[in-house]
Scaffold this motif. Structure first.
Motif, short mmCIF file in Angstrom:
data_model
loop_
_atom_site.label_atom_id
_atom_site.label_comp_id
_atom_site.label_asym_id
_atom_site.label_seq_id
_atom_site.Cartn_x
_atom_site.Cartn_y
_atom_site.Cartn_z
N GLU A 20 0.77 -1.23 -0.10
CA GLU A 20 -0.11 -0.17 -0.02
C GLU A 20 0.83 1.32 0.07
N GLN A 21 2.08 1.12 0.88
CA GLN A 21 2.82 2.41 0.85
C GLN A 21 3.45 2.50 -0.36
N ARG A 22 3.81 1.43 -1.07
CA ARG A 22 4.48 1.66 -2.40
C ARG A 22 3.54 2.04 -3.48
N GLU A 23 2.25 2.02 -3.39
CA GLU A 23 1.48 2.45 -4.45
C GLU A 23 1.04 3.98 -4.20
N LYS A 24 1.22 4.45 -2.97
CA LYS A 24 0.94 5.86 -2.93
C LYS A 24 1.90 6.88 -3.45
#
Length: 131
Positions: free
Chosen positions: A127-131
């Motif tokens: 999820e952090q990578r997609e932000k």
């Protein structure tokens, strides 16, 4: 430092007292130094639990990792699926390329806590990578 385009090897000078930045998911001990002595030799492990904190030999260096699952590719070849949070990637690695993860804190080896709920950690990283 040599030129990246030149024939020599690159060098980086790091203060021996420099502390490592906190890891992205706050799984390692705070206050751990960037440079540490070699960890003590341990007998070769044949089995790691899901969520075990390990260091994985990948791309010519040791990476902070966690075991996701054991994979048997053949009867003679034990391989584990590991998650490398620093790179937010997954790799299948042989047991011989894994060792128990320990941090060097106040001149003592301290075990890194296992993450039995590793899938929530993986989800958080993705999820952090997609932000």
């Amino acid at each position: 430092m040599d030129n990246v385009e030149g024939p020599g090897k690159l060098e980086e000078w790091v203060s021996a007292s420099r502390l490592a930045n906190p890891d992205k998911l706050s799984l390692r001990h705070l206050g751990r130094p960037m440079i540490r002595p070699c960890p003590p030799e341990e007998p070769s492990r044949q089995y790691f639990e899901v969520g075990a904190a390990v260091e994985a030999w990948w791309n010519n260096c040791w990476w902070e990792s966690f075991v996701l699952t054991g994979v048997s590719l053949s009867s003679n070849n034990d391989t584990y699926r590991v998650f490398l949070p620093g790179e937010c990637t997954f790799e299948n690695l042989h047991c011989k390329d894994l060792r128990v993860a320990k941090d060097w804190i106040d001149n003592t080896w301290v075990a890194v806590k296992p993450q039995p709920d590793i899938l929530s950690v993986v989800r958080s990283c993705l999820e952090q990578r997609e932000k």
